[in-house]
Every structure is written in structure tokens, then in C-alpha cells.
Design a protein around this motif. Structure first.
Motif, mmCIF file in Angstrom:
data_model
loop_
_atom_site.group_PDB
_atom_site.id
_atom_site.type_symbol
_atom_site.label_atom_id
_atom_site.label_comp_id
_atom_site.label_asym_id
_atom_site.label_seq_id
_atom_site.Cartn_x
_atom_site.Cartn_y
_atom_site.Cartn_z
ATOM 1 N N GLY A 1 55.657 28.318 42.244
ATOM 2 C CA GLY A 1 55.526 27.876 40.866
ATOM 3 C C GLY A 1 56.182 28.822 39.876
ATOM 4 O O GLY A 1 55.634 29.102 38.806
ATOM 5 N N LEU A 2 57.368 29.291 40.217
ATOM 6 C CA LEU A 2 58.046 30.275 39.377
ATOM 7 C C LEU A 2 58.625 29.625 38.123
ATOM 8 O O LEU A 2 59.072 28.478 38.140
ATOM 9 C CB LEU A 2 59.166 30.958 40.164
ATOM 10 C CG LEU A 2 58.746 31.692 41.438
ATOM 11 C CD1 LEU A 2 59.963 32.314 42.107
ATOM 12 C CD2 LEU A 2 57.695 32.757 41.136
ATOM 13 N N ARG B 1 54.787 38.422 41.533
ATOM 14 C CA ARG B 1 54.145 37.109 41.617
ATOM 15 C C ARG B 1 54.324 36.512 43.008
ATOM 16 O O ARG B 1 53.407 35.902 43.566
ATOM 17 C CB ARG B 1 54.718 36.167 40.561
ATOM 18 C CG ARG B 1 54.056 34.790 40.599
ATOM 19 C CD ARG B 1 54.612 33.851 39.566
ATOM 20 N NE ARG B 1 53.959 32.555 39.668
ATOM 21 C CZ ARG B 1 53.262 31.974 38.690
ATOM 22 N NH1 ARG B 1 53.114 32.582 37.539
ATOM 23 N NH2 ARG B 1 52.704 30.785 38.883
ATOM 24 N N ILE B 2 55.501 36.683 43.582
ATOM 25 C CA ILE B 2 55.753 36.164 44.924
ATOM 26 C C ILE B 2 54.782 36.779 45.928
ATOM 27 O O ILE B 2 54.254 36.092 46.804
ATOM 28 C CB ILE B 2 57.207 36.451 45.337
ATOM 29 C CG1 ILE B 2 58.167 35.552 44.539
ATOM 30 C CG2 ILE B 2 57.409 36.238 46.838
ATOM 31 C CD1 ILE B 2 59.623 35.924 44.692
ATOM 32 N N LEU B 3 54.519 38.072 45.784
ATOM 33 C CA LEU B 3 53.698 38.768 46.774
ATOM 34 C C LEU B 3 52.196 38.677 46.507
ATOM 35 O O LEU B 3 51.405 38.799 47.442
ATOM 36 C CB LEU B 3 54.105 40.242 46.841
ATOM 37 C CG LEU B 3 55.531 40.529 47.334
ATOM 38 C CD1 LEU B 3 55.772 42.030 47.391
ATOM 39 C CD2 LEU B 3 55.793 39.894 48.696
ATOM 40 N N ALA B 4 51.805 38.505 45.238
ATOM 41 C CA ALA B 4 50.374 38.569 44.932
ATOM 42 C C ALA B 4 49.882 37.457 44.023
ATOM 43 O O ALA B 4 48.725 37.478 43.609
ATOM 44 C CB ALA B 4 50.044 39.925 44.303
ATOM 45 N N GLY B 5 50.740 36.494 43.691
ATOM 46 C CA GLY B 5 50.320 35.415 42.819
ATOM 47 C C GLY B 5 50.419 35.801 41.352
ATOM 48 O O GLY B 5 50.802 36.920 41.009
ATOM 49 N N PRO B 6 50.072 34.868 40.453
ATOM 50 C CA PRO B 6 50.225 35.120 39.018
ATOM 51 C C PRO B 6 49.197 36.117 38.498
ATOM 52 O O PRO B 6 48.181 36.393 39.146
ATOM 53 C CB PRO B 6 50.009 33.734 38.406
ATOM 54 C CG PRO B 6 49.143 33.022 39.393
ATOM 55 C CD PRO B 6 49.566 33.520 40.740
ATOM 56 N N GLY B 7 49.480 36.645 37.308
ATOM 57 C CA GLY B 7 48.516 37.509 36.638
ATOM 58 C C GLY B 7 48.811 38.987 36.704
ATOM 59 O O GLY B 7 48.035 39.799 36.195
ATOM 60 N N HIS B 8 49.937 39.368 37.299
ATOM 61 C CA HIS B 8 50.242 40.790 37.462
ATOM 62 C C HIS B 8 51.478 41.231 36.683
ATOM 63 O O HIS B 8 51.962 42.351 36.869
ATOM 64 C CB HIS B 8 50.433 41.116 38.946
ATOM 65 C CG HIS B 8 49.254 40.743 39.788
ATOM 66 N ND1 HIS B 8 48.056 41.421 39.730
ATOM 67 C CD2 HIS B 8 49.073 39.726 40.672
ATOM 68 C CE1 HIS B 8 47.192 40.861 40.562
ATOM 69 N NE2 HIS B 8 47.796 39.828 41.139
ATOM 70 N N ALA C 1 46.060 48.630 39.041
ATOM 71 C CA ALA C 1 45.499 47.272 39.082
ATOM 72 C C ALA C 1 46.322 46.319 39.938
ATOM 73 O O ALA C 1 45.954 45.151 40.082
ATOM 74 C CB ALA C 1 45.391 46.726 37.655
ATOM 75 N N LEU C 2 47.401 46.805 40.511
ATOM 76 C CA LEU C 2 48.273 45.939 41.319
ATOM 77 C C LEU C 2 47.753 45.862 42.747
ATOM 78 O O LEU C 2 47.504 46.899 43.373
ATOM 79 C CB LEU C 2 49.704 46.494 41.329
ATOM 80 C CG LEU C 2 50.761 45.648 42.037
ATOM 81 C CD1 LEU C 2 51.027 44.367 41.260
ATOM 82 C CD2 LEU C 2 52.052 46.449 42.204
#
Length: 210
Positions: A95-96, A132-139, A174-175
Motif C-alpha cells: 500500500g505504498l 514501511r516495507i519492513l515494519a508496516g506504516p507508522g514509522h 522506537a523503530l
């Protein structure tokens, strides 16, 4: 399929060895392949000025890539082009957003006309997409300063990079650990043999700090 993956790996390893090394720390094979697809797209853009000598011809090639983004983001891959096929699949599954890709192409066009590096488009945006690719949105905010550290180092503004590094490392607490390979290459600020770079990346990954 394996041949295509191997081809993209080879392309990134040759064009962007630091980020290729960082990608080795992604444990999940699918996620690692996704990161390589992103970096292969960037490698294609970086290679254009080395293949043509006229700014107008380079701009035409970048315009071609800009046109291809329509297919990438509507799910219609250009058949027979491994990078675009991989990128189309990557964009759909994660969902980029399109904006960072368009901004990167425009930044490359600016560079061939002598404009300063757009640090956000060249460095921070791609790092945020990788996270985002590795951990999803929000970072995105978590890696913002890490992207600037990487960018400043790449354009020779190392003193500024070092000033920003402590704050970048505070943000990176926080990552998620799974996403650290998206930023690990920011720990590599000097030319060094590959073996030394591997050690630095291991140390950075163990600490979660660049």
C-alpha cells in the motif's frame, strides 16, 4: 522467478553496495526481496546520467520512468521489465504512496540541471518507504533524522551529519528491530573495505544505532 530475483540482487549489489549489505540483515526472504526491488528502482534512476551525456536525453529517460509510475500504481505492470514488475507487486502488497517515487524522479531531473540535492527526496523518503516495507506504516517520523544523516554524509556534509546523529539514534529507539536494515547503511559514513563495512553493520544492528 528466481532468475529475476537474482538479476535484481546483482543490479543492486553493483550499484548500491552499502544498501545491498544492509539488506543482508533482513531475515525474511520475501521482505528482503521487496527491499531489493525498491533499491533496484533507485539504481535504474541513478544509472541514467552515466548512460547518456546530454541533459535533454537524460530528462527524456526520467520522463519515461515518470510515465511508468501510472502503471505501477494502478497495478498494471509493464510486462518484460523486471524492475517495474517487481515494483508494481511491491506497491500493491504494501500500500505504498506514489508521492515519494514521483519526488525522487523529479529530484533526479533537477540534479541533471545543476540543482542542489533534494535531501528529503533522495534520502529520507526512500528510507521511510523501506521502513514501511519492513515494519508496516507508522514509522516515517522514526527514521526521518536517520535519512538526513545518511543524506548529509553522502553529499559531504559530514559535520552536520554527526551533529544530527544523536537525535537520529534517539528516534530509532522506537523503530522495530525488523526494520533496522532500512536505516543501517547510515552507519557507513566513510569508504572502507567490504569486510569492515560488514562489521560496522553488525555492530549497528546489534545496538539498533547508526
Amino acid at each position: 522467478m528466481a532468475e529475476v530475483a537474482d538479476s535484481l540482487e546483482a543490479q543492486v549489489r553493483a550499484a548500491d553496495p552499502d544498501r545491498w549489505l544492509s539488506s543482508r540483515f533482513v531475515a525474511d526472504p520475501r521482505a528482503r526481496a521487496d527491499l531489493i526491488a525498491l533499491y533496484a528502482f533507485e539504481a535504474e534512476l541513478m544509472a541514467i546520467p552515466t548512460r547518456v551525456t546530454q541533459p535533454l536525453l537524460a530528462e527524456m529517460r526520467y520522463a519515461w520512468w515518470r510515465d511508468q509510475m501510472e502503471g505501477v500504481f494502478t497495478g498494471v505492470a509493464r510486462k518484460g521489465h523486471p524492475v517495474l514488475e517487481a515494483l508494481t507487486d511491491l506497491v500493491a502488497r504494501h500500500g505504498l504512496a506514489r508521492e515519494p517515487f514521483d519526488a525522487l524522479i523529479e529530484a533526479h531531473i533537477g540534479r541533471i540541471h545543476g540543482e542542489p540535492h533534494d535531501l528529503h527526496a533522495f534520502y529520507s523518503d526512500p528510507m521511510q518507504v523501506a521502513a514501511r516495507i519492513l515494519a508496516g506504516p507508522g514509522h516515517e517520523g522514526t527514521v526521518e533524522d536517520a535519512g538526513r544523516v545518511w543524506g548529509l554524509s553522502q553529499v559531504g556534509r559530514k559535520a552536520e551529519a554527526e551533529t544530527l546523529r544523536p537525535n537520529a539514534n534517539r528516534q530509532l529507539k522506537a523503530l522495530p528491530a525488523a526494520a533496522f536494515p532500512a536505516v543501517a547503511h547510515a552507519a557507513l559514513t566513510t569508504d572502507a573495505p567490504a569486510a569492515i563495512k560488514r562489521l560496522r553493520l553488525v555492530w549497528a544492528t546489534l545496538r539498533g544505532r547508526i
